[in-house]
Design a protein around this motif. Structure first.
Motif, PDB file in Angstrom:
ATOM      1  N   ARG A 367       0.818  -1.212  -0.106  1.00  0.00           N
ATOM      2  CA  ARG A 367       0.010  -0.212  -0.017  1.00  0.00           C
ATOM      3  C   ARG A 367       0.912   1.131   0.034  1.00  0.00           C
ATOM      4  O   ARG A 367       1.914   1.476   0.686  1.00  0.00           O
ATOM      5  N   LEU A 368       0.622   2.431  -0.973  1.00  0.00           N
ATOM      6  CA  LEU A 368       1.305   3.533  -0.925  1.00  0.00           C
ATOM      7  C   LEU A 368       0.057   4.448  -0.754  1.00  0.00           C
ATOM      8  O   LEU A 368      -0.790   4.563  -1.187  1.00  0.00           O
ATOM      9  N   SER A 369       0.303   5.399   0.364  1.00  0.00           N
ATOM     10  CA  SER A 369      -0.654   6.265   1.151  1.00  0.00           C
ATOM     11  C   SER A 369       0.148   7.658   1.256  1.00  0.00           C
ATOM     12  O   SER A 369       1.115   7.797   1.360  1.00  0.00           O
ATOM     13  N   SER A 370      -0.751   8.756   1.010  1.00  0.00           N
ATOM     14  CA  SER A 370      -0.506  10.161   1.415  1.00  0.00           C
ATOM     15  C   SER A 370      -0.229  10.290   2.626  1.00  0.00           C
ATOM     16  O   SER A 370      -0.689   9.555   3.720  1.00  0.00           O
ATOM     17  N   ASN A 371       0.497  11.462   2.885  1.00  0.00           N
ATOM     18  CA  ASN A 371       0.979  11.626   4.443  1.00  0.00           C
ATOM     19  C   ASN A 371      -0.405  12.503   5.052  1.00  0.00           C
ATOM     20  O   ASN A 371      -1.135  12.855   4.397  1.00  0.00           O
TER      21      ASN A 371
END
Length: 739
Positions: A367-371
């Motif tokens: 998973r890649l997610s925003s701050n």
């Protein structure tokens, strides 16, 4: 009816919102100190207050689970609205239903309609979850289709079990219980820093004893638990931006099974014995035949029970990339199921079963997610799973002259999913939600079919079923006030198809099921935080619902099989309240209501089809009947709650608590009868010196000794079926100590 329900639901939510505005005005005058505890959850794959999550969500802390007597995952049905967890026909195979969506079967090869996760790791086969409920930080139950946030796609919802993490400070503790029928449980942990940047935690639990049933002919006891599990966790700060969490859990379960009661006089197959109706609650019967002993590897004289063993390994890596957060979850599960049950409830081998499975599941999630804190919060993910399930099912049934029947199979599953979940803050008060998922899955099953063991093995036949679906969710979250939020969503969820692997000469697959879910709700904290009031309403448009049904083989006749209902619908809602009217007093209440029906369903009429064909076949004439409008098989409502009071007296900290749950009756198609509704009450009293590290307590479960039944069946051919009873009142003592 649907339009009327939606209109009335909208009116209810409007009144709820108006009440919130009033409550905010009234609360301004009251000098108050105590507030309902805010719990941080990770239901949406990032840390948030549970009150800021725009989905129907129940959260229960680890201490509360212990207090409410939740010792196995099945018990969560007593603390969560609109949820049922059944061990089908007394087996060790739990089946989960949320808002009426869920399976009823006892084989282990099909995916659950409710996703079960332990520390973010999916457990696709629910038989593996029986040792998970120890050293728990909290439990999160999401209602409704899930797929844009999680590794697996489900139609019913998700259960997240979050275990306690390693701590920087050195800590240790244990809890020991002793109760009725010589049952005891010991759970303990140690936690702390092992080396610079390395934390560890080791937790273990064992449960023993508790045999509460007895054999009507020999007086031998049944019901002893013999379960042990151990979990180790390591947290390593590999660098300033990378953290690695490793976990390993090992569990064994050699517990006795559940004995069945006879609900009517019963004449055995050869006519030599006629049993009277069982009147004693705890009475049952069993006997392991030499043939079943040989195939199950058990000694003659063995009781019904399990000999299960499981190992879970996982590595979770979190990396702060600066511009985004990267999470990787790699997991491996291995589980061996060996379970013998006696479903006729007598010493005659007329409905005996033996399950055996070897399950291996490997999965990888990225998973890649925003701050956090951005106006746009986004997340994209990918999931891959490779699963192998080998096993089968031996039966020794009355109708087969008690000759062993075997259905072996080998199943493989390969699944791949891409998903994204996003929220955009359109204004200071309004968030827009959008998520999407693509999933591709292939399930393949190879079997030689069902045969009597004195006949030659047939040729292997391979079946397969594919899934290629796009699902998703759109919704909004609107802040009515600083402490109240309205949310609404539309979601599409899909649950995998699969194979019927018991009592069948044909394992032709059943189709995936699809749910389109409409939901609206309100979350609020009122009266300066003393009252938490959450509510939701929903409507489900259900396609290809998977149910237990019938099909006919031209040569062998009637076969029990999982089939699909073309169209059905479910609607209902939940209310959850937590109120602290005075310091020390906490009152929790929850109510769930649901109602459903088949809207398009022509089902095979077994009795009419049997009558229309020769007794010994062939079965060429199939007769169906229209079951459209028939209600779905689940309790319409449940009501539960707890009352707890904490106070100090003479240098001692005291706590008294009672919790309760009422469940409506349910129609059982397996027995053509109604399972009566019931109330269950538990109670706890604990105390300890204010300046000490220990507490003692007294507890009672099923306080009023309520008789209730979980399932009924007619496997032994009786006109009125046997039943699997719940346990009566138990009492005990508890010692808790921390270091």
């Amino acid at each position: 009816m649907t339009k009327a329900f939606l209109a009335s639901s909208a009116s209810l939510l409007t009144l709820f919102a108006a009440g919130i505005a009033n409550a905010e005005t009234v609360a301004a005058d009251a000098p108050q100190t105590a507030r309902v505890t805010d719990i941080v959850v990770t239901a949406q794959r990032r840390e948030q207050s549970a009150q800021d999550v725009g989905v129907s969500l129940s959260v229960i802390g680890g201490e509360a689970l212990n207090e409410k007597g939740v010792t196995v995952i099945n018990d969560i049905e007593n603390v969560v609205p609109n949820m049922e967890v059944d061990s089908q026909f007394g087996s060790g195979q739990p089946q989960f239903r949320i808002r009426g969506i869920g399976a009823r079967e006892y084989s282990s090869n099909n995916a659950s309609t409710v996703g079960i996760y332990v520390d973010e790791v999916a457990h696709p086969y629910t038989i593996t979850t029986q040792g998970a409920m120890f050293d728990i930080a909290r439990l999160e139950v999401l209602r409704g289709p899930q797929g844009t946030l999680y590794g697996r796609n489900t139609t019913g919802g998700a259960v997240n079990i979050i275990t306690n993490a390693p701590t920087v400070e050195r800590q240790a503790g244990f809890t020991a219980e002793y109760g009725s029928y010589d049952a005891y449980k010991v759970e303990g942990y140690v936690s702390g820093q092992l080396a610079p940047n390395l934390l560890g935690r080791l937790a273990a639990v064992t449960e023993q004893g508790g045999a509460w049933q007895y054999h009507r002919d020999t007086a031998e006891k049944l019901g002893d638990k013999n379960k042990t599990a151990i979990r180790g966790r390591l947290t390593w700060d590999a660098s300033e931006t990378v953290t690695v969490d490793l976990a390993a859990t090992y569990q064994i379960d050699k517990s006795d099974g559940l004995g069945f009661r006879l609900r009517a006089p019963y004449k055995v197959f050869d006519g030599s014995v006629t049993y009277d109706t069982d009147t004693a609650w705890r009475i049952t019967g069993w006997e392991l035949s030499p043939e079943m002993a040989a195939v199950s590897g058990r000694a003659l004289g063995s009781k019904p029970g399990r000999d299960n063993e499981g190992l879970d390994l996982n590595a979770r890596i979190h990396a702060d990339l600066g511009w985004a957060q990267l999470n990787s979850i790699t997991a491996y599960q291995s589980f061996e199921r060996s379970e013998y049950n006696d479903w006729d409830g007598t010493r005659f081998n007329e409905s005996d079963v033996y399950f055996y499975n070897d399950i291996d599941a490997l999965s990888q999630e990225l998973r890649l997610s925003s701050n956090a804190g951005e106006r746009l919060n986004w997340m994209v993910g990918a999931y891959y799973a490779d699963e192998n399930i080998d096993g089968g099912f031996y039966t020794q049934f009355r109708g087969a002259d008690r000759t062993l029947i075997n259905t072996p199979y080998e199943q493989t599953v390969e699944a791949f999913g891409l998903f994204t979940h996003n929220s955009y803050q359109l204004t200071e008060r309004l968030n827009l939600i959008a998520g999407l998922r693509y999933e591709n899955e292939t399930r393949t099953l190879t079997t030689t079919g069902t045969r009597r063991i004195n006949l030659p093995v047939g040729p292997s036949v391979t079946y397969d079923t594919d899934l290629s679906e796009v699902t998703g969710r759109v919704g909004l979250e609107y802040d009515l006030t600083q402490d109240a939020m309205f949310y609404a969503s539309i979601a599409r969820g899909v649950k995998s198809g699969g194979f019927t692997t018991y009592n069948a000469t044909s394992a032709t697959p059943f189709k995936p099921e699809i749910v389109i879910a409409y939901e609206a709700g309100i979350k609020s904290d009122l009266f300066d935080g003393r009252l938490r009031a959450n509510g939701a309403v929903f409507f489900y448009d259900y396609e290809n619902q998977q149910v237990q049904g019938l099909e006919y083989d031209r040569e062998t006749g009637r076969l029990g099989k999982i089939t699909n209902v073309p169209k059905s619908e479910i609607y209902g809602g939940e209310i959850e309240l937590v109120w602290m009217p005075i310091d020390g007093l906490t009152i929790s209440q929850n109510f769930g209501y649901k109602k459903g029906k088949y809207t398009e369903y022509f089902a095979i009429d077994g009795a009419a089809t049997d009558a229309a064909n020769p007794v010994d076949g062939p079965w060429d004439i199939i007769i169906t009947n229209d079951r459209s409008g028939e209600p779905l098989q689940f309790p319409k409502f449940n009501y539960g709650g707890s009352v707890a009071y904490d106070w100090d007296m003479g240098g001692w900290a005291m706590r008294a608590e009672t919790n309760y749950n009422q469940r409506d009756d349910i129609y059982s198609a397996a027995s053509a009868s109604v399972l009566p509704g019931y109330w269950l009450w538990n109670a706890n009293l604990s105390m300890g010196p204010l300046d000490a590290n220990w507490r003692v307590g007294l507890w009672a479960r099923n306080l009023f000794n309520t008789y209730y039944e979980e399932t009924r069946n007619g496997f032994n051919g009786s006109a009125r079926p046997t039943t699997s009873p719940g346990q009566g009142r138990t009492v005990g003592v508890r010692l808790m100590m921390d270091f």
